[in-house]
Write a protein that holds these residues in place. Sequence first.
Motif, short mmCIF file in Angstrom:
data_model
loop_
_atom_site.label_atom_id
_atom_site.label_comp_id
_atom_site.label_asym_id
_atom_site.label_seq_id
_atom_site.Cartn_x
_atom_site.Cartn_y
_atom_site.Cartn_z
N LEU A 1 0.81 -1.22 0.00
CA LEU A 1 0.00 0.00 0.00
C LEU A 1 0.85 1.27 0.00
O LEU A 1 1.91 1.35 0.62
CB LEU A 1 -0.95 0.01 1.19
CG LEU A 1 -2.00 -1.11 1.20
CD1 LEU A 1 -2.98 -0.90 2.37
CD2 LEU A 1 -2.77 -1.18 -0.12
N ALA A 2 0.32 2.27 -0.70
CA ALA A 2 0.92 3.60 -0.74
C ALA A 2 0.48 4.38 0.50
O ALA A 2 -0.54 4.07 1.13
CB ALA A 2 0.46 4.33 -2.00
N ALA A 3 1.25 5.44 0.81
CA ALA A 3 0.96 6.24 2.00
C ALA A 3 -0.48 6.77 1.98
O ALA A 3 -1.10 6.92 3.03
CB ALA A 3 1.96 7.40 2.09
N GLY A 4 -1.02 7.00 0.78
CA GLY A 4 -2.38 7.55 0.68
C GLY A 4 -3.48 6.52 0.83
O GLY A 4 -4.66 6.87 0.71
N GLN A 5 -3.12 5.27 1.08
CA GLN A 5 -4.15 4.21 1.12
C GLN A 5 -4.51 3.77 2.54
O GLN A 5 -4.89 2.63 2.78
CB GLN A 5 -3.69 3.02 0.27
CG GLN A 5 -3.62 3.38 -1.20
CD GLN A 5 -3.24 2.21 -2.08
OE1 GLN A 5 -2.17 1.62 -1.90
NE2 GLN A 5 -4.09 1.85 -3.02
N LEU A 6 -4.43 4.71 3.46
CA LEU A 6 -4.73 4.42 4.87
C LEU A 6 -6.14 3.87 5.06
O LEU A 6 -6.34 2.90 5.80
CB LEU A 6 -4.55 5.73 5.67
CG LEU A 6 -4.98 5.72 7.12
CD1 LEU A 6 -4.16 4.72 7.91
CD2 LEU A 6 -4.81 7.11 7.73
N GLU B 1 -15.88 -0.77 -4.27
CA GLU B 1 -15.25 0.50 -4.68
C GLU B 1 -13.73 0.41 -4.85
O GLU B 1 -13.08 1.43 -5.08
CB GLU B 1 -15.58 1.63 -3.70
CG GLU B 1 -17.06 2.00 -3.69
CD GLU B 1 -17.43 2.75 -2.44
OE1 GLU B 1 -16.68 3.64 -2.04
OE2 GLU B 1 -18.48 2.41 -1.86
N VAL B 2 -13.15 -0.76 -4.71
CA VAL B 2 -11.71 -0.90 -4.95
C VAL B 2 -11.52 -1.39 -6.38
O VAL B 2 -12.18 -2.35 -6.80
CB VAL B 2 -11.07 -1.92 -3.97
CG1 VAL B 2 -9.58 -2.06 -4.23
CG2 VAL B 2 -11.33 -1.50 -2.54
N ILE B 3 -10.65 -0.72 -7.12
CA ILE B 3 -10.39 -1.15 -8.50
C ILE B 3 -9.36 -2.27 -8.46
O ILE B 3 -8.30 -2.15 -7.83
CB ILE B 3 -9.89 0.03 -9.36
CG1 ILE B 3 -10.94 1.14 -9.35
CG2 ILE B 3 -9.60 -0.44 -10.78
CD1 ILE B 3 -10.48 2.43 -10.01
N LEU B 4 -9.72 -3.37 -9.11
CA LEU B 4 -8.88 -4.57 -9.06
C LEU B 4 -8.45 -4.97 -10.46
O LEU B 4 -9.16 -4.72 -11.44
CB LEU B 4 -9.66 -5.74 -8.48
CG LEU B 4 -10.22 -5.57 -7.07
CD1 LEU B 4 -11.07 -6.79 -6.71
CD2 LEU B 4 -9.08 -5.42 -6.08
N HIS B 5 -7.30 -5.59 -10.53
CA HIS B 5 -6.90 -6.30 -11.74
C HIS B 5 -6.72 -7.76 -11.33
O HIS B 5 -6.27 -8.03 -10.23
CB HIS B 5 -5.56 -5.76 -12.25
CG HIS B 5 -5.71 -4.49 -13.01
ND1 HIS B 5 -5.80 -3.27 -12.40
CD2 HIS B 5 -5.82 -4.27 -14.34
CE1 HIS B 5 -5.95 -2.34 -13.32
NE2 HIS B 5 -5.97 -2.92 -14.49
N ASP B 6 -7.05 -8.66 -12.24
CA ASP B 6 -6.85 -10.07 -11.93
C ASP B 6 -5.40 -10.45 -12.19
O ASP B 6 -4.92 -10.32 -13.31
CB ASP B 6 -7.76 -10.93 -12.78
CG ASP B 6 -9.09 -11.16 -12.09
OD1 ASP B 6 -9.26 -10.63 -10.98
OD2 ASP B 6 -9.94 -11.86 -12.66
N PRO C 1 -6.60 -11.01 -6.87
CA PRO C 1 -6.81 -9.60 -7.21
C PRO C 1 -5.66 -8.70 -6.79
O PRO C 1 -5.14 -8.81 -5.68
CB PRO C 1 -8.07 -9.22 -6.44
CG PRO C 1 -8.53 -10.42 -5.71
CD PRO C 1 -7.47 -11.45 -5.77
N LEU C 2 -5.30 -7.79 -7.70
CA LEU C 2 -4.26 -6.79 -7.43
C LEU C 2 -4.97 -5.46 -7.19
O LEU C 2 -5.82 -5.06 -7.97
CB LEU C 2 -3.32 -6.68 -8.62
CG LEU C 2 -2.69 -8.00 -9.08
CD1 LEU C 2 -1.95 -7.82 -10.40
CD2 LEU C 2 -1.73 -8.54 -8.01
N VAL C 3 -4.61 -4.78 -6.11
CA VAL C 3 -5.28 -3.55 -5.71
C VAL C 3 -4.67 -2.36 -6.45
O VAL C 3 -3.46 -2.15 -6.41
CB VAL C 3 -5.16 -3.35 -4.17
CG1 VAL C 3 -5.73 -2.00 -3.75
CG2 VAL C 3 -5.85 -4.50 -3.45
#
Length: 172
Positions: A83-88, A104-109, A115-117
């Motif tokens: 996670l990035a600092a902005g993903q608290l 509401e989380v955009i995922l890639h398979d 799933p990749l966040v």
Amino acid sequence: MTHPTDRAPDPRDPLHFRSCLSTFATGVTIVATRAPDGTPVGLTVNSFNSLSLDPPLVLWSLRSVARHLDAFLRASHFSVSVLAAGQLELARRFARSSSEPFAEVILHDGLGGAPLVDGAIAWFECETVTRQEFGDHLLFVGQVRRCARVPGMPLVFHQGDFGQAAALDGAV
Ligand SMILES: Cc1cc2nc3c(=O)[nH]c(=O)nc-3n(C[C@H](O)[C@H](O)[C@H](O)COP(=O)(O)O)c2cc1C
């Protein structure tokens, strides 16, 4: 000369043990997979770590009573999104026993459907090579089949709180 460990409480005291562990600052990840019915499942994890370079292996541990234990045991793959600092808020949401943290989380398979966040700063797509119970956790070891990173600062977990990394002046 006495040392702090000479008079310390027994490490079987969970508060004391956790307090000492909490001095070890870590990054924060979401480890995810897909349940057999295709539902994405994942949780906030800071036990993620590197294990081997050749072959490329990583590890993390899951509480034996975790809601998603069965899904991780059945899946061939898991993913790790750093996670990035902005993903608290995401870190908090995936640490709750909420039924739909992926809304509401955009995922890639990733590989195996894990799933990749979106918005993370690195991703590891892993094939589970072994899992073993130790105490009250299950240790997962994964072989990294693909990984990538993008520029960005990490979210940090230290002494039970989220924070950001800061460079020490003149340290490099
Ligand atoms: C910063 C942080 C790190 C965590 N790391 C882990 C971990 O490594 N392994 C784990 O099983 N739970 C970890 N948790 C707790 C899980 O995220 C939490 O128990 C889970 O999302 C709730 O699922 P449950 O319904 O199974 O209780 C962590 C929580 C936080 C806030």
